[in-house]
Design a protein around this motif. Structure first.
Motif, mmCIF file in Angstrom:
data_model
loop_
_atom_site.group_PDB
_atom_site.id
_atom_site.type_symbol
_atom_site.label_atom_id
_atom_site.label_comp_id
_atom_site.label_asym_id
_atom_site.label_seq_id
_atom_site.Cartn_x
_atom_site.Cartn_y
_atom_site.Cartn_z
ATOM 1 N N TYR B 228 -32.675 4.268 -21.198
ATOM 2 C CA TYR B 228 -32.250 3.849 -22.534
ATOM 3 C C TYR B 228 -30.806 4.290 -22.849
ATOM 4 O O TYR B 228 -30.005 3.502 -23.334
ATOM 5 C CB TYR B 228 -33.226 4.421 -23.570
ATOM 6 C CG TYR B 228 -32.791 4.268 -25.000
ATOM 7 C CD1 TYR B 228 -33.052 3.094 -25.707
ATOM 8 C CD2 TYR B 228 -32.121 5.298 -25.666
ATOM 9 C CE1 TYR B 228 -32.657 2.950 -27.033
ATOM 10 C CE2 TYR B 228 -31.718 5.164 -26.985
ATOM 11 C CZ TYR B 228 -31.986 3.992 -27.667
ATOM 12 O OH TYR B 228 -31.586 3.847 -28.968
ATOM 13 N N VAL B 229 -30.484 5.555 -22.554
ATOM 14 C CA VAL B 229 -29.136 6.033 -22.909
ATOM 15 C C VAL B 229 -28.051 5.292 -22.119
ATOM 16 O O VAL B 229 -26.956 5.042 -22.642
ATOM 17 C CB VAL B 229 -28.968 7.576 -22.802
ATOM 18 C CG1 VAL B 229 -29.871 8.286 -23.807
ATOM 19 C CG2 VAL B 229 -29.228 8.100 -21.391
ATOM 20 N N PHE B 230 -28.354 4.903 -20.891
ATOM 21 C CA PHE B 230 -27.364 4.135 -20.112
ATOM 22 C C PHE B 230 -27.236 2.701 -20.633
ATOM 23 O O PHE B 230 -26.132 2.139 -20.634
ATOM 24 C CB PHE B 230 -27.701 4.164 -18.621
ATOM 25 C CG PHE B 230 -27.231 5.420 -17.946
ATOM 26 C CD1 PHE B 230 -25.914 5.533 -17.520
ATOM 27 C CD2 PHE B 230 -28.073 6.499 -17.781
ATOM 28 C CE1 PHE B 230 -25.455 6.702 -16.921
ATOM 29 C CE2 PHE B 230 -27.633 7.678 -17.189
ATOM 30 C CZ PHE B 230 -26.321 7.783 -16.757
ATOM 31 N N ILE B 231 -28.339 2.130 -21.075
ATOM 32 C CA ILE B 231 -28.257 0.784 -21.659
ATOM 33 C C ILE B 231 -27.417 0.831 -22.942
ATOM 34 O O ILE B 231 -26.575 -0.035 -23.174
ATOM 35 C CB ILE B 231 -29.675 0.216 -21.909
ATOM 36 C CG1 ILE B 231 -30.317 -0.122 -20.552
ATOM 37 C CG2 ILE B 231 -29.628 -1.025 -22.807
ATOM 38 C CD1 ILE B 231 -31.769 -0.494 -20.622
ATOM 39 N N TRP B 271 -23.277 1.541 -12.950
ATOM 40 C CA TRP B 271 -23.205 0.179 -13.474
ATOM 41 C C TRP B 271 -24.573 -0.496 -13.562
ATOM 42 O O TRP B 271 -24.911 -1.106 -14.565
ATOM 43 C CB TRP B 271 -22.231 -0.661 -12.635
ATOM 44 C CG TRP B 271 -22.438 -2.140 -12.784
ATOM 45 C CD1 TRP B 271 -22.848 -3.019 -11.830
ATOM 46 C CD2 TRP B 271 -22.249 -2.918 -13.975
ATOM 47 N NE1 TRP B 271 -22.930 -4.276 -12.342
ATOM 48 C CE2 TRP B 271 -22.574 -4.250 -13.671
ATOM 49 C CE3 TRP B 271 -21.853 -2.615 -15.288
ATOM 50 C CZ2 TRP B 271 -22.514 -5.288 -14.591
ATOM 51 C CZ3 TRP B 271 -21.796 -3.642 -16.224
ATOM 52 C CH2 TRP B 271 -22.120 -4.959 -15.874
ATOM 53 N N GLU B 272 -25.367 -0.360 -12.516
ATOM 54 C CA GLU B 272 -26.673 -1.040 -12.504
ATOM 55 C C GLU B 272 -27.531 -0.606 -13.689
ATOM 56 O O GLU B 272 -28.322 -1.384 -14.206
ATOM 57 C CB GLU B 272 -27.419 -0.788 -11.181
ATOM 58 C CG GLU B 272 -26.845 -1.547 -9.978
ATOM 59 C CD GLU B 272 -26.905 -3.077 -10.134
ATOM 60 O OE1 GLU B 272 -27.811 -3.572 -10.824
ATOM 61 O OE2 GLU B 272 -26.024 -3.762 -9.571
ATOM 62 N N LEU B 273 -27.353 0.645 -14.120
ATOM 63 C CA LEU B 273 -28.140 1.165 -15.247
ATOM 64 C C LEU B 273 -27.617 0.642 -16.583
ATOM 65 O O LEU B 273 -28.346 0.588 -17.570
ATOM 66 C CB LEU B 273 -28.104 2.701 -15.257
ATOM 67 C CG LEU B 273 -28.723 3.418 -14.058
ATOM 68 C CD1 LEU B 273 -28.417 4.914 -14.108
ATOM 69 C CD2 LEU B 273 -30.231 3.185 -14.026
ATOM 70 N N MET B 274 -26.350 0.287 -16.619
ATOM 71 C CA MET B 274 -25.724 -0.140 -17.879
ATOM 72 C C MET B 274 -25.714 -1.657 -18.018
ATOM 73 O O MET B 274 -25.513 -2.189 -19.121
ATOM 74 C CB MET B 274 -24.281 0.367 -17.950
ATOM 75 C CG MET B 274 -24.145 1.880 -17.826
ATOM 76 S SD MET B 274 -22.539 2.481 -18.404
ATOM 77 C CE MET B 274 -21.477 1.888 -17.095
ATOM 78 N N LYS B 275 -25.905 -2.327 -16.900
ATOM 79 C CA LYS B 275 -25.707 -3.771 -16.802
ATOM 80 C C LYS B 275 -26.387 -4.590 -17.903
ATOM 81 O O LYS B 275 -25.738 -5.431 -18.539
ATOM 82 C CB LYS B 275 -26.221 -4.211 -15.415
ATOM 83 C CG LYS B 275 -25.954 -5.637 -15.048
ATOM 84 C CD LYS B 275 -26.347 -5.852 -13.576
ATOM 85 C CE LYS B 275 -26.528 -7.316 -13.264
ATOM 86 N NZ LYS B 275 -26.891 -7.504 -11.842
ATOM 87 N N ASP B 276 -27.672 -4.340 -18.152
ATOM 88 C CA ASP B 276 -28.400 -5.148 -19.136
ATOM 89 C C ASP B 276 -27.782 -5.037 -20.531
ATOM 90 O O ASP B 276 -27.628 -6.034 -21.233
ATOM 91 C CB ASP B 276 -29.876 -4.733 -19.193
ATOM 92 C CG ASP B 276 -30.634 -5.192 -17.949
ATOM 93 O OD1 ASP B 276 -30.054 -5.952 -17.148
ATOM 94 O OD2 ASP B 276 -31.795 -4.773 -17.786
ATOM 95 N N GLY B 277 -27.431 -3.814 -20.925
ATOM 96 C CA GLY B 277 -26.827 -3.622 -22.243
ATOM 97 C C GLY B 277 -25.449 -4.258 -22.313
ATOM 98 O O GLY B 277 -25.090 -4.915 -23.294
#
Lengths: 339, 339
Positions: B228-231, B271-277
């Motif tokens: 969640y925090v990365f998104i 990046w992969e963790l942030m990508k969706d957000g």
């Protein structure tokens, strides 16, 4: 003898064993988190000496108990260190030392039956004290991890709104013109860049928080953004109360005043500006707490140093008589109308 | 010779007049906002000397131009003071000095046609550079007034979620068990109180931000709050791009890559963790910008010290040739499908 220390000022009160106030003195900020242990100890010593002189006592008189209520007074190890260093450096100052939090000191000044205390000065903090003395806290973690609803937080919210608007990062809820101008004047800057020394190199929490006074002026003069930040403060302060509500004993709701909420700190001077946000959040919470039918907001008539003194005396087995009928005033009361 | 300095480390690069890299050296944090001007200057001097020795040059060789890109490099008065003190203390170090921001140094490393650079390391910052060289920024105000989407911010968001959950002040979006345990381990604390020295007396931004790595591990292992925090970080970093988008010249959208977005700093490793957000926010913004049909995310293959060197040389009228085909890689590209 008692002390109350907040983020921006300190107060000392010298009492006789019968509870008479012999002297009251003010001093600079003695918060050990902000000024360091050495300056804190020196500040306390100077104020005790001033109080003794002011009461017509010999400055060498040893006091019976030094009760201190201070922000950050929950950190056991730090508190013990403070007491150890104080008795080492000034061995004849007091026979005993006692430290509690500013919240508990304030509560002990108002009542010995418990309630909720909400501090909003430079920083903020909320503490539920049940009639059996058990405590539940919310907040009080300082500006890096909370301080919601405090003067610092209100100032920061206003300044951040200006930054985000100028950056186009977030749309401000209201026009920023007034706040931007007030910010430029208060901090003596001409652009956002000029704010950086105030936030880092020369950061002084109490000075930053002092901008809140200018925002209160703006709110009272009708500026919508200034009014907005105080409504937000009212909401989040009420949210602190909602946070501890599930842990409050039934008895706390059943007195004549309903739930007693002691409001301490300079931000409460702007109660009228926070009222709409505050009452709205408590009204929403009422639905989930059927025994929560009324609440009253109280303010202290005496310095909360009095409560610190009482607890300090109590700690060494002495009872300092306090007439609770005269220590606090109700300034707002609300009964929920049944639907 | 060029320097790149971030919140947690520094890099120096020594180049010949023909653009060949003669030496690259790493150093400790030389951010003058964090370590002070004196330590900053000493750190730079030590690294320059190290680079000269590493390149087989006489340590007394005066370099032609010292281009530095550093966070906080926008504060004109502070920057001039830094240059003045450096040339006074080490008069033979370099013939000329040039300081720009980390963002501009990175951009000059990737391209001379402009684009948007988004830095997310210890802190965060976003800068639009138009093809004509004009710049528009968003963020970069440090941890007291922003740093959204940075490692510090991600760490802070996770820790604050734990505090608020424990305080019952806010319901956490996901279970806090994993993050609480990781926090206790990383900061070596057993309760919330133990976090206070990490936030105040012993606060070190880069150490606090380092907790972000543990959160990335948790996210990769499947913990919902860590994810969640990365998104959230992805969303707010994208929001910085949206903030500057209205000021971007048409040409920036029309290249083969669409809008070029240069991503610098260690958080982009996740990046992969942030990508969706991130992609969600840019997709929403696309609706308001019809010429925004494609974007590409780039990462530097060379240290952004290279761009600092180029700009430093340019400042004294010299052209340092850079082969832009080899300085950056595209790691993600997205074309909006027409509705």
């Amino acid at each position: 003898m008692a002390f109350i220390m907040g983020g921006s000022h300190s107060k000392a009160m010298l009492l006789s064993a019968t509870g008479d106030i012999l002297a009251e003195t003010d001093g600079p900020c003695t918060n050990h988190w902000l000024v360091g242990v050495d300056k804190c100890i020196e500040g306390i010593y100077d104020m005790v000496q001033k109080a003794k002189i002011s009461a017509g006592l010999d400055p060498d008189t040893q006091i019976h108990s030094l009760g201190m209520s201070l922000s950050g007074g929950e950190q056991k190890a730090a508190i013990q260190k403070l007491i150890d260093q104080m008795s080492e450096r000034y061995p004849k100052l007091s026979q005993s030392y006692y430290i509690t939090t500013d919240a508990i000191g304030a509560m002990a000044t108002a009542t010995d039956h418990g309630g909720i205390v909400v501090i909003s000065g430079t920083g903020s903090n909320c503490k539920l004290v049940n009639p059996d003395g058990t405590q539940v806290g919310c907040g009080g973690w300082g500006h890096m991890m909370g301080d919601e609803g405090s003067a610092f937080w209100i100032s920061h919210l206003a300044v951040k709104t200006v930054f985000d608007a100028k950056d186009n990062l977030a749309k401000p809820p209201h026009d920023i013109t007034y706040v931007k101008k007030a910010m430029d004047e208060y901090f003596q800057v001409s652009d956002l860049m000029g704010m950086l020394p105030h936030l880092y190199r020369n950061f002084q929490k109490s000075h930053f928080a002092g901008f809140c006074r200018k925002l209160a002026e703006g709110a009272n003069a009708g500026d919508a953004l200034c009014q907005y930040v105080f409504i937000q403060a009212g909401k989040i302060l009420a949210q602190h109360i909602v946070a501890v509500l599930p842990k409050a004993h039934q008895e706390l709701f059943s007195g004549e005043l309903g739930l007693p909420i002691l409001c301490e700190g300079s931000v409460w001077k702007s109660w009228e500006l926070m009222k709409d946000g505050f009452t709205q959040v408590l009204s929403q919470a009422q639905a989930a707490h059927s025994h929560f039918q009324k609440y009253s907001l109280l303010t202290l008539r005496h310095s909360s140093a009095l409560g610190g003194a009482k607890l300090g005396a109590q700690n060494v087995g002495a009872n300092l008589p306090v007439d609770y009928s005269s220590t606090a005033n109700v300034f707002f009361s609300h009964s929920f109308t049944k639907q």
